[in-house]
Design an enzyme around this catalytic site. Sequence first.
Site, PDB file in Angstrom:
ATOM      1  CG  HIS A 101      12.539  23.826 -22.066  1.00 35.54           C
ATOM      2  ND1 HIS A 101      11.793  24.918 -21.690  1.00 35.54           N
ATOM      3  CD2 HIS A 101      11.657  22.795 -22.181  1.00 35.54           C
ATOM      4  CE1 HIS A 101      10.516  24.555 -21.577  1.00 35.54           C
ATOM      5  NE2 HIS A 101      10.409  23.271 -21.878  1.00 35.54           N
ATOM      6  CG  ASP A 108      16.709  23.546 -17.314  1.00 35.47           C
ATOM      7  OD1 ASP A 108      16.193  22.756 -16.494  1.00 35.47           O
ATOM      8  OD2 ASP A 108      16.147  23.905 -18.361  1.00 35.47           O
ATOM      9  CD  GLN A 119      13.159  16.483 -18.891  1.00 36.54           C
ATOM     10  OE1 GLN A 119      13.035  15.360 -18.401  1.00 36.54           O
ATOM     11  NE2 GLN A 119      12.121  17.146 -19.371  1.00 36.54           N
ATOM     12  CE  LYS A 129       9.869  19.054 -16.782  1.00 31.52           C
ATOM     13  NZ  LYS A 129       8.925  18.854 -17.861  1.00 31.52           N
ATOM     14  CB  CYS A 161       9.370  23.728 -24.823  1.00 33.40           C
ATOM     15  SG  CYS A 161       7.613  23.652 -24.497  1.00 33.40           S
TER      16      CYS A 161
END
Length: 426
Positions: free
Chosen positions: A139, A216, A219, A242, A382
């Site tokens: 991303h 990261d 997700q 999220k 993104c």
Amino acid sequence: MTHARSKYSRGTPSGGTLLDTARIRADFPILNRQVNGRTLIYLDNAATSQKPRHVIQSIVDYYERYNANVHRGVHTLSVEATDVYEEARRKVARFINAPSEKSVIWTRNTSEAINLIAYSWGDANVGEGDNIVTTAMEHHSDIVPWQQLARRKGAQVRYIPVGRQGALDMAVARNLIDRRTKLVAAMHASNVLGTINPVGELALIAHAVGALMLVDGAQSVPSMPVDVQALGCDFLAFSAHKMCGPTGIGVLYGREDVMERMQPWMFGGDMISEVTYEGAKWNDLPYKFEAGTPNIADAIATGAAVDYLDELGMGNVWAHEQALGAYALERFKELEEFHVMGPRDPGLRGGLVSFFHDTVHPHDLGQALDRMGIAIRTGHHCAMPLVRGHGIAAAARASFYIYNTEAEIDALIDGLKDAAGYFARK
Ligand code: C6P
């Protein structure tokens, strides 16, 4: 992985556990909304999830019952607000199995958490000729901060390529990560391909050359059990919005000994222990990195979101998402002229499917589905370098979460057939 039974799960004839979507859906007021005359089918969860009543109510409770600033007052409201706010931090620490809540820093989102590392740790530890290794599927939030850091310091950013099946080429990764590597930064789960990356293995490779590992988790933390100690990562970044939580708040986990050595990157109230006209001394962790009045209401609501997910059981959440992902992959095989991105093997990916059509633009597909009350995301997600690498400027994406059902995926597939037919006739 745990598959614990809860009031939100139901047993299957084979002895497994499934999320009770009917019960979960009753907790999400927005799922009753009509969009263009149809009941909303929300398949844009990778962009942001919907919020259960319990989380919304926690914000209302704070403002209606104990709104006050934290860490400052001796009055009842301030003490209550501080207690609930700090309990939320402890809940987050337990959720990711952080050894201590001192290593949990509130940020605005994943992007700010990564920028904090790029400025605070990066500026002090990356020099000319060094390199930062990230991945070609990242991303923008895990690319641009490193490009800017490299520019400030005369360092280099290297990208682990994405091989066949939408997986990282780990043989190349081993060559790219060398004695001049200071940091390896990789997404745990891809927001475009759905791929689950071997970040634990990357952490071992990084540590072998003396580099640190940033994951990261934007997700992955909402979707699967994530244990920072088991992964062996030094930093983990994620966003509350999220994972059933509110917008405007995220988390940076950092290894305590590393963060003790880091300098703050923002200065002001709460992050100091002493100020004179000549200078200042920094507060202890985690407050050293939290200048000014924090986002109290949304931190509290993040604690409520963690409670909600804990009640479901993250093992159950992951099993549900993978099952929906596998079902969608299977159903997409019926669609002619549509191309699915990422791993073909459902076992290698999570609950989202990005796709594009031979001739119909993703935005047209998105608008046609919206007329049927179905929300998906379209665009570059993104991740422009990755999407362009597939020879396209944009893709469509359906992403699933705890309240989605196979019937909603059936509606998506029917909608895509209709939309593609309509545009083909035009
Ligand atoms: N991806 C998507 O639709 P923020 O915006 O800071 O909360 O999260 C940024 C981010 C970082 N890493 C990954 C893997 C992400 O998926 C995201 C957010 C959304 O895919 C919005 S672009």
